[in-house]
Design a protein around this motif. Structure first.
Motif, mmCIF file in Angstrom:
data_model
loop_
_atom_site.group_PDB
_atom_site.id
_atom_site.type_symbol
_atom_site.label_atom_id
_atom_site.label_comp_id
_atom_site.label_asym_id
_atom_site.label_seq_id
_atom_site.Cartn_x
_atom_site.Cartn_y
_atom_site.Cartn_z
ATOM 1 N N LEU A 118 6.223 8.931 -3.553
ATOM 2 C CA LEU A 118 5.388 10.133 -3.496
ATOM 3 C C LEU A 118 4.093 9.912 -2.712
ATOM 4 N N SER A 119 3.855 8.690 -2.305
ATOM 5 C CA SER A 119 2.616 8.335 -1.592
ATOM 6 C C SER A 119 2.802 8.559 -0.094
ATOM 7 N N GLU A 120 2.879 9.813 0.284
ATOM 8 C CA GLU A 120 3.194 10.171 1.666
ATOM 9 C C GLU A 120 2.166 9.665 2.673
ATOM 10 N N ALA A 121 0.886 9.710 2.310
ATOM 11 C CA ALA A 121 -0.153 9.231 3.228
ATOM 12 C C ALA A 121 -0.005 7.724 3.466
ATOM 13 N N ASN A 122 0.315 6.975 2.416
ATOM 14 C CA ASN A 122 0.513 5.534 2.572
ATOM 15 C C ASN A 122 1.701 5.260 3.491
ATOM 16 N N ILE A 123 2.808 5.934 3.238
ATOM 17 C CA ILE A 123 4.013 5.730 4.053
ATOM 18 C C ILE A 123 3.711 6.053 5.515
ATOM 19 N N ALA A 124 3.016 7.151 5.766
ATOM 20 C CA ALA A 124 2.671 7.532 7.142
ATOM 21 C C ALA A 124 1.783 6.470 7.797
ATOM 22 N N LEU A 125 0.809 5.950 7.042
ATOM 23 C CA LEU A 125 -0.063 4.900 7.581
ATOM 24 C C LEU A 125 0.762 3.673 7.954
ATOM 25 N N TYR A 126 1.599 3.225 7.041
ATOM 26 C CA TYR A 126 2.369 2.010 7.298
ATOM 27 C C TYR A 126 3.324 2.197 8.475
ATOM 28 N N GLU A 127 3.947 3.361 8.568
ATOM 29 C CA GLU A 127 4.823 3.628 9.712
ATOM 30 C C GLU A 127 4.030 3.618 11.017
ATOM 31 N N CYS A 129 1.595 1.848 11.674
ATOM 32 C CA CYS A 129 1.250 0.451 11.956
ATOM 33 C C CYS A 129 2.485 -0.390 12.277
ATOM 34 N N GLY A 130 3.645 0.247 12.376
ATOM 35 C CA GLY A 130 4.857 -0.461 12.776
ATOM 36 C C GLY A 130 5.770 -0.892 11.652
ATOM 37 N N TYR A 131 5.477 -0.514 10.422
ATOM 38 C CA TYR A 131 6.332 -0.881 9.290
ATOM 39 C C TYR A 131 7.489 0.114 9.198
ATOM 40 N N ARG A 132 8.646 -0.397 8.797
ATOM 41 C CA ARG A 132 9.833 0.435 8.642
ATOM 42 C C ARG A 132 10.421 0.212 7.253
ATOM 43 N N GLU A 133 10.900 1.282 6.675
ATOM 44 C CA GLU A 133 11.492 1.204 5.340
ATOM 45 C C GLU A 133 12.734 0.322 5.361
ATOM 46 N N THR A 134 12.806 -0.581 4.378
ATOM 47 C CA THR A 134 13.956 -1.477 4.268
ATOM 48 C C THR A 134 14.713 -1.298 2.960
ATOM 49 N N GLY A 140 13.855 5.563 -11.949
ATOM 50 C CA GLY A 140 14.426 6.272 -13.083
ATOM 51 C C GLY A 140 13.615 7.470 -13.551
ATOM 52 N N ASP A 141 12.578 7.805 -12.794
ATOM 53 C CA ASP A 141 11.740 8.944 -13.178
ATOM 54 C C ASP A 141 11.580 9.943 -12.030
ATOM 55 N N GLY A 142 12.499 9.868 -11.079
ATOM 56 C CA GLY A 142 12.411 10.745 -9.915
ATOM 57 C C GLY A 142 11.602 10.147 -8.775
ATOM 58 N N THR A 143 11.092 8.939 -8.976
ATOM 59 C CA THR A 143 10.349 8.263 -7.917
ATOM 60 C C THR A 143 11.048 6.946 -7.582
ATOM 61 N N ALA A 144 10.597 6.341 -6.494
ATOM 62 C CA ALA A 144 11.158 5.055 -6.074
ATOM 63 C C ALA A 144 10.046 4.195 -5.496
ATOM 64 N N GLN A 145 10.242 2.882 -5.588
ATOM 65 C CA GLN A 145 9.391 1.954 -4.848
ATOM 66 C C GLN A 145 9.970 1.887 -3.445
ATOM 67 N N VAL A 146 9.130 2.060 -2.453
ATOM 68 C CA VAL A 146 9.558 2.037 -1.056
ATOM 69 C C VAL A 146 9.045 0.742 -0.433
ATOM 70 N N PHE A 147 9.964 -0.149 -0.092
ATOM 71 C CA PHE A 147 9.617 -1.414 0.552
ATOM 72 C C PHE A 147 9.706 -1.234 2.057
ATOM 73 N N MET A 148 8.704 -1.769 2.759
ATOM 74 C CA MET A 148 8.632 -1.637 4.209
ATOM 75 C C MET A 148 8.323 -3.003 4.814
ATOM 76 N N ARG A 149 8.916 -3.234 5.994
ATOM 77 C CA ARG A 149 8.699 -4.512 6.680
ATOM 78 C C ARG A 149 8.332 -4.282 8.148
ATOM 79 N N LYS A 150 7.676 -5.319 8.675
ATOM 80 C CA LYS A 150 7.291 -5.320 10.083
ATOM 81 C C LYS A 150 7.507 -6.722 10.631
ATOM 82 N N ARG A 151 8.122 -6.815 11.765
ATOM 83 C CA ARG A 151 8.283 -8.105 12.457
ATOM 84 C C ARG A 151 6.957 -8.446 13.117
ATOM 85 N N LEU A 152 6.437 -9.632 12.859
ATOM 86 C CA LEU A 152 5.152 -10.045 13.417
ATOM 87 C C LEU A 152 5.287 -10.959 14.624
#
Length: 153
Positions: A118-127, A129-134, A140-152
């Protein structure tokens, strides 16, 4: 705005970083209707202990810490966490500068961070900066942890 300085985090920053962290994560608590999130319940002794072993950076404006980020390195992976920017300076590029600084200060080949779905601003910031969802881990409550990675490297 006066120039912002980015410098390494230190255990002596713990009190100010804890205050900043709590202020920054109130909006996340509101989004998720969860006032018991770890960034809000972490104690000063816990943070002091963490800062003795964690890598990190802070953003300083006119002598005030306005941004902080902590990370750990292991097996070629830089795990980034607890990115916090003071509410009154959010949107000024401080989060991006913190990410750039920690990425430049590691030999790790990849960086990983996570946020809530639900943290849309965070996801947009990370994207931006080159991060992509992995991975998404359903909470279990309608939300998810979204893990993102970037090759350095």
């Amino acid at each position: 705005m006066t120039a912002i300085t980015i410098r390494p985090i230190s255990p002596s920053d713990a009190g100010e970083v804890l205050t900043l962290q709590r202020a920054a994560f109130v909006s996340e608590a509101q989004i998720y209707a969860d006032p018991d999130q770890p960034p809000l319940t972490q104690s000063l002794p816990e943070l002091e202990a963490e800062l003795r072993t964690a890598k990190g950076v802070v953003a300083v404006l006119d002598g005030r810490i306005v941004g902080a980020l902590r990370a750990r390195e292991g097996d070629g992976l830089l795990q980034i966490g607890r990115i916090a920017v003071a509410p009154d300076v959010q949107g000024e590029g401080i989060g991006t500068r913190l990410l750039d600084a920690i990425e430049d200060d590691t030999d790790c080949e990849e960086a990983e961070l996570f946020t809530g779905s639900l943290s849309e601003a965070n996801i947009a910031l990370y994207e931006s900066c080159g991060y992509r969802e992995t991975e998404r881990i359903d909470q279990g409550d309608g939300t998810a942890q979204v893990f993102m990675r970037k090759r350095l490297r």
